[in-house]
Design a protein around this motif. Structure first.
Motif, PDB file in Angstrom:
ATOM      1  N   ILE A  30      41.068  42.224  44.981  1.00 32.01           N
ATOM      2  CA  ILE A  30      40.367  43.363  45.580  1.00 32.01           C
ATOM      3  C   ILE A  30      41.186  44.643  45.449  1.00 32.01           C
ATOM      4  CG2 ILE A  30      39.473  44.317  47.743  1.00 32.01           C
ATOM      5  CD1 ILE A  30      38.765  41.459  48.584  1.00 32.01           C
ATOM      6  N   GLU A  31      42.472  44.541  45.731  1.00 30.31           N
ATOM      7  CA  GLU A  31      43.359  45.699  45.621  1.00 30.31           C
ATOM      8  C   GLU A  31      43.411  46.195  44.173  1.00 30.31           C
ATOM      9  OE1 GLU A  31      48.115  46.711  46.170  1.00 30.31           O
ATOM     10  OE2 GLU A  31      47.230  45.061  47.317  1.00 30.31           O
ATOM     11  N   ALA A  32      43.476  45.251  43.227  1.00 31.47           N
ATOM     12  CA  ALA A  32      43.531  45.628  41.810  1.00 31.47           C
ATOM     13  C   ALA A  32      42.252  46.342  41.386  1.00 31.47           C
ATOM     14  CB  ALA A  32      43.759  44.385  40.948  1.00 31.47           C
ATOM     15  N   LYS A  33      41.092  45.872  41.841  1.00 31.65           N
ATOM     16  CA  LYS A  33      39.815  46.515  41.508  1.00 31.65           C
ATOM     17  C   LYS A  33      39.765  47.944  42.035  1.00 31.65           C
ATOM     18  CE  LYS A  33      36.879  42.405  41.172  1.00 31.65           C
ATOM     19  NZ  LYS A  33      35.777  41.618  41.788  1.00 31.65           N
ATOM     20  N   LYS A  34      40.190  48.121  43.294  1.00 36.98           N
ATOM     21  CA  LYS A  34      40.169  49.454  43.898  1.00 36.98           C
ATOM     22  C   LYS A  34      41.078  50.413  43.146  1.00 36.98           C
ATOM     23  CE  LYS A  34      39.051  48.071  48.660  1.00 36.98           C
ATOM     24  NZ  LYS A  34      39.573  47.991  50.058  1.00 36.98           N
ATOM     25  N   GLU A  35      42.277  49.964  42.832  1.00 37.87           N
ATOM     26  CA  GLU A  35      43.231  50.846  42.155  1.00 37.87           C
ATOM     27  C   GLU A  35      42.793  51.152  40.732  1.00 37.87           C
ATOM     28  OE1 GLU A  35      47.999  51.441  41.391  1.00 37.87           O
ATOM     29  OE2 GLU A  35      47.295  49.812  42.680  1.00 37.87           O
ATOM     30  N   LEU A  36      42.288  50.136  40.033  1.00 40.79           N
ATOM     31  CA  LEU A  36      41.810  50.352  38.668  1.00 40.79           C
ATOM     32  C   LEU A  36      40.645  51.330  38.658  1.00 40.79           C
ATOM     33  CD1 LEU A  36      41.942  49.607  35.644  1.00 40.79           C
ATOM     34  CD2 LEU A  36      40.401  47.704  36.135  1.00 40.79           C
ATOM     35  N   ASP A  37      39.696  51.156  39.566  1.00 41.32           N
ATOM     36  CA  ASP A  37      38.542  52.056  39.650  1.00 41.32           C
ATOM     37  C   ASP A  37      38.988  53.487  39.935  1.00 41.32           C
ATOM     38  OD1 ASP A  37      36.776  50.033  39.135  1.00 41.32           O
ATOM     39  OD2 ASP A  37      36.210  49.696  41.229  1.00 41.32           O
ATOM     40  N   TYR A  38      39.936  53.633  40.836  1.00 42.05           N
ATOM     41  CA  TYR A  38      40.424  54.972  41.190  1.00 42.05           C
ATOM     42  C   TYR A  38      41.066  55.647  39.978  1.00 42.05           C
ATOM     43  CZ  TYR A  38      43.106  58.729  43.302  1.00 42.05           C
ATOM     44  OH  TYR A  38      43.634  59.963  43.580  1.00 42.05           O
ATOM     45  N   LEU A  49      47.602  49.540  33.418  1.00 44.80           N
ATOM     46  CA  LEU A  49      46.138  49.496  33.522  1.00 44.80           C
ATOM     47  C   LEU A  49      45.605  48.127  33.122  1.00 44.80           C
ATOM     48  CD1 LEU A  49      44.612  52.813  32.081  1.00 44.80           C
ATOM     49  CD2 LEU A  49      44.453  51.925  34.413  1.00 44.80           C
ATOM     50  N   LEU A  50      46.161  47.588  32.037  1.00 45.71           N
ATOM     51  CA  LEU A  50      45.732  46.266  31.571  1.00 45.71           C
ATOM     52  C   LEU A  50      46.069  45.201  32.603  1.00 45.71           C
ATOM     53  CD1 LEU A  50      44.494  44.464  29.442  1.00 45.71           C
ATOM     54  CD2 LEU A  50      46.685  44.442  28.243  1.00 45.71           C
ATOM     55  N   GLY A  51      47.228  45.329  33.241  1.00 41.15           N
ATOM     56  CA  GLY A  51      47.598  44.387  34.304  1.00 41.15           C
ATOM     57  C   GLY A  51      46.616  44.412  35.452  1.00 41.15           C
ATOM     58  N   LEU A  52      46.198  45.606  35.843  1.00 42.10           N
ATOM     59  CA  LEU A  52      45.199  45.729  36.910  1.00 42.10           C
ATOM     60  C   LEU A  52      43.868  45.114  36.481  1.00 42.10           C
ATOM     61  CD1 LEU A  52      45.933  49.386  38.078  1.00 42.10           C
ATOM     62  CD2 LEU A  52      46.332  47.294  39.404  1.00 42.10           C
ATOM     63  N   TYR A  53      43.498  45.330  35.221  1.00 40.97           N
ATOM     64  CA  TYR A  53      42.243  44.768  34.716  1.00 40.97           C
ATOM     65  C   TYR A  53      42.287  43.228  34.743  1.00 40.97           C
ATOM     66  CZ  TYR A  53      38.316  43.677  31.710  1.00 40.97           C
ATOM     67  OH  TYR A  53      37.149  43.161  31.226  1.00 40.97           O
ATOM     68  N   ILE A  54      43.421  42.665  34.342  1.00 39.16           N
ATOM     69  CA  ILE A  54      43.551  41.199  34.328  1.00 39.16           C
ATOM     70  C   ILE A  54      43.388  40.626  35.733  1.00 39.16           C
ATOM     71  CG2 ILE A  54      45.193  39.296  33.995  1.00 39.16           C
ATOM     72  CD1 ILE A  54      46.305  40.866  31.591  1.00 39.16           C
ATOM     73  N   ILE A  55      44.081  41.215  36.706  1.00 36.62           N
ATOM     74  CA  ILE A  55      43.994  40.702  38.074  1.00 36.62           C
ATOM     75  C   ILE A  55      42.606  40.948  38.655  1.00 36.62           C
ATOM     76  CG2 ILE A  55      44.941  40.872  40.400  1.00 36.62           C
ATOM     77  CD1 ILE A  55      46.769  39.519  38.299  1.00 36.62           C
ATOM     78  N   ALA A  56      42.001  42.074  38.298  1.00 41.48           N
ATOM     79  CA  ALA A  56      40.676  42.406  38.840  1.00 41.48           C
ATOM     80  C   ALA A  56      39.565  41.577  38.214  1.00 41.48           C
ATOM     81  CB  ALA A  56      40.396  43.898  38.640  1.00 41.48           C
TER      82      ALA A  56
END
Length: 232
Positions: free
Chosen positions: A28-36, A50-57
């Motif tokens: 959830i945190e990764a989705k929020k940060e990536l979207d922002y 960015l890719l790391g956030l995408y993977i976790i999200a």
């Protein structure tokens, strides 16, 4: 223009230090940060973060299948003795084959293993942790796996007999969004293109097959291929 497995291996072997950066393991945190970041055009954020956030999200995180299952097998068998048995699964055979080949100094016979030292195998191929390393995904879980299978026939997956002879077509067959994105980033595809592709995929949040098609449409293999030198 067409690139062989050897061309691709040698090019990305030099890029293996470009590791995905995992900032959080909370989906959830990764989705929020990536979207922002994507909505606010934050150019200061590194593409590998960015890719790391995408993977976790949105990416593959289960260790029960795919390259993460193999990575986990490497971790489990890292310190185990080399012992083959008839009921062993394919991934275990692959890991023990690497250890056997290195122990007997046979790695120079293999295009995708000859570049590694014993320390490389211990520290990089035989992972200590699940780190979502996409260089490892491409170089070990795909290219090396295919080459050793071409020699030892331990799996029903594809095989490559000679890296220098077979045309590389995996980009258009790959089922992993994060690997396609990493290949584009490591090849030096412009940031604007990477980010716009991520925005398109995330905003629509399509099924995996549709997301893969979207990535290939925005960043076709031909754009990456022209960045890869041909080895004569």
């Amino acid at each position: 223009m067409s690139r062989t497995y050897k061309d691709v291996f040698e090019f990305y072997f030099k890029k293996k230090y470009l590791k995905v950066r995992i900032k959080t393991n909370d989906e959830i945190e990764a989705k929020k940060e990536l979207d922002y970041i994507l909505q606010n055009d934050c150019d200061c954020v590194d593409l590998l973060e960015l890719l790391g956030l995408y993977i976790i999200a949105y990416g593959q995180k289960t260790e029960s299948s795919g390259y993460l299952k193999l990575m986990n097998t490497c971790k489990v068998l890292k310190e185990k003795d080399i012992y083959f048995c008839s009921d062993m699964d394919d991934d275990s055979v692959f890991v023990l084959l690497i250890k056997y080949i290195m122990k007997n100094k046979m790695n120079k016979k293999f295009g995708a293993l000859r570049r590694y030292t014993v320390d490389d195998v211990k520290k990089w191929i035989l992972k200590d942790d699940i780190d979502y390393d996409q260089a490892w995904h491409l170089l070990v879980a795909y290219i090396l796996y295919q080459e050793l299978n071409g020699k030892y026939c331990f799996s029903s997956v594809g095989e490559v007999k000679d890296l220098g002879q077979k045309k590389f077509t995996y980009y258009n067959q790959c089922k992993c969004e994060e690997l396609l994105l990493w290949m584009a980033i490591a090849a030096g595809i412009e940031r604007r293109k990477i980010v716009s592709t991520l925005i398109m995929v995330v905003s629509k949040r399509k099924k995996s097959e549709e997301a893969l098609a979207e990535i290939r449409k925005e960043i076709p293999w031909e754009q990456i291929e022209e960045k890869i030198p041909s080895i004569k």
